[in-house]
Design a protein around this motif. Structure first.
Motif, PDB file in Angstrom:
ATOM      1  N   GLU A   1       0.825  -1.202   0.000  1.00  0.00           N
ATOM      2  CA  GLU A   1       0.000   0.000   0.000  1.00  0.00           C
ATOM      3  C   GLU A   1       0.863   1.257   0.000  1.00  0.00           C
ATOM      4  O   GLU A   1       0.557   2.237  -0.685  1.00  0.00           O
ATOM      5  CB  GLU A   1      -0.926  -0.005   1.213  1.00  0.00           C
ATOM      6  CG  GLU A   1      -2.029  -1.042   1.152  1.00  0.00           C
ATOM      7  CD  GLU A   1      -3.059  -0.724   0.081  1.00  0.00           C
ATOM      8  OE1 GLU A   1      -3.217   0.467  -0.262  1.00  0.00           O
ATOM      9  OE2 GLU A   1      -3.709  -1.659  -0.426  1.00  0.00           O
TER      10      GLU A   1
ATOM     11  N   ARG B   1       0.730   4.055  -2.914  1.00  0.00           N
ATOM     12  CA  ARG B   1       0.406   5.449  -2.619  1.00  0.00           C
ATOM     13  C   ARG B   1       1.509   6.380  -3.114  1.00  0.00           C
ATOM     14  O   ARG B   1       1.245   7.453  -3.661  1.00  0.00           O
ATOM     15  CB  ARG B   1       0.224   5.628  -1.113  1.00  0.00           C
ATOM     16  CG  ARG B   1      -0.838   4.733  -0.499  1.00  0.00           C
ATOM     17  CD  ARG B   1      -2.230   5.198  -0.785  1.00  0.00           C
ATOM     18  NE  ARG B   1      -3.214   4.328  -0.129  1.00  0.00           N
ATOM     19  CZ  ARG B   1      -4.508   4.570  -0.099  1.00  0.00           C
ATOM     20  NH1 ARG B   1      -4.991   5.643  -0.687  1.00  0.00           N
ATOM     21  NH2 ARG B   1      -5.341   3.738   0.508  1.00  0.00           N
TER      22      ARG B   1
ATOM     23  N   LEU C   1       2.284  12.830   2.321  1.00  0.00           N
ATOM     24  CA  LEU C   1       1.861  11.551   2.879  1.00  0.00           C
ATOM     25  C   LEU C   1       2.028  11.501   4.391  1.00  0.00           C
ATOM     26  O   LEU C   1       1.383  10.694   5.073  1.00  0.00           O
ATOM     27  CB  LEU C   1       2.654  10.407   2.229  1.00  0.00           C
ATOM     28  CG  LEU C   1       2.393  10.155   0.744  1.00  0.00           C
ATOM     29  CD1 LEU C   1       3.327   9.072   0.225  1.00  0.00           C
ATOM     30  CD2 LEU C   1       0.946   9.749   0.514  1.00  0.00           C
TER      31      LEU C   1
ATOM     32  N   PHE D   1      -3.532   5.730   6.433  1.00  0.00           N
ATOM     33  CA  PHE D   1      -4.147   4.772   5.522  1.00  0.00           C
ATOM     34  C   PHE D   1      -4.617   3.550   6.308  1.00  0.00           C
ATOM     35  O   PHE D   1      -4.091   3.242   7.386  1.00  0.00           O
ATOM     36  CB  PHE D   1      -3.152   4.360   4.434  1.00  0.00           C
ATOM     37  CG  PHE D   1      -2.552   5.532   3.708  1.00  0.00           C
ATOM     38  CD1 PHE D   1      -3.300   6.252   2.798  1.00  0.00           C
ATOM     39  CD2 PHE D   1      -1.247   5.930   3.956  1.00  0.00           C
ATOM     40  CE1 PHE D   1      -2.761   7.341   2.134  1.00  0.00           C
ATOM     41  CE2 PHE D   1      -0.697   7.013   3.303  1.00  0.00           C
ATOM     42  CZ  PHE D   1      -1.460   7.717   2.390  1.00  0.00           C
TER      43      PHE D   1
END
Length: 212
Positions: free
Chosen positions: A49, A53, A115, A120
């Protein structure tokens, strides 16, 4: 009579305490065993992930920069021809190419830095590998943190695109180190992405030389 009852009364609380301790020990053992089995899958999913991303951010940053400045890539390459129109050479402006590379790398680094502020989530059902449970169940949260600056490079390819046609393509290669942090654990993630930033169709014979 009182002396005979005291030992019986005292044994019952002790037995309950021992039973509770044994039950707690069994529950802890089951939890630790489940965590030990799921931890590799959780870290692998977090790495995947995190990489996805980061690649999405890289692509979006380059696309936004190219959309905002459509003339950014003009004049990067010159095609030299002879009097008959045959292609002799393709020359790249190294200074202009480095400026474009630096500009895009800065945009990508700024996008990846965003980020840090996002969290997440990965559903537990996706970790079990069952199609029916994919995307279901409680979620495990993690964060993707850029470790250092973004490395970049520009590579160019010449490919035949048809009869007397050659396609010059310019790629921006980006590398970044990330860390996926979740539940007291962390996983190091290496991200590499290659994005085509320019295409030039050369009509004529394949050039004999290419200079950058």
């Amino acid at each position: 009579m009182q002396r005979k009852c005291r030992p019986i009364v005292c044994r019952r609380p002790r037995r309950r305490t021992i039973a509770l301790l044994l039950g707690a020990a069994v529950v802890c053992y089951i939890l630790f065993s489940a965590e030990a089995r799921l931890r590799p899958m959780i870290l692998t999913m977090a790495e995947y992930e995190c990489r996805q991303r980061a690649i999405q951010k890289m692509n979006a940053a380059v696309t936004d920069a190219m959309t905002a400045e459509p003339l950014l890539f003009d004049g990067l390459y010159q095609i030299e021809r002879d009097p008959q129109g045959a292609v002799l050479a393709v020359t790249g402006d190294a200074a202009a190419i480095n400026q474009v590379k630096a500009h895009l790398t800065q945009q990508v680094a700024a996008a990846l830095d965003q980020l840090r502020e996002q969290t997440f989530y990965v559903p537990v059902g996706s970790l079990l590998g069952w199609q029916l449970l994919a995307g279901r169940g409680p979620s495990i949260s993690f964060q993707a943190i850029p470790d250092s600056y973004v490395n970049s490079d520009v590579i160019t390819t010449l490919d035949t695109a048809g009869i007397n046609q050659t396609e010059l393509r310019v790629f921006l290669v980006l590398q970044a180190d990330m860390t996926a942090i979740l539940g007291g654990y962390s996983a190091e993630v290496y991200v590499e992405n290659q994005i085509c930033i320019a295409q030039v169709l050369i009509v004529g014979q394949v050039p004999q030389t290419y200079v950058q």
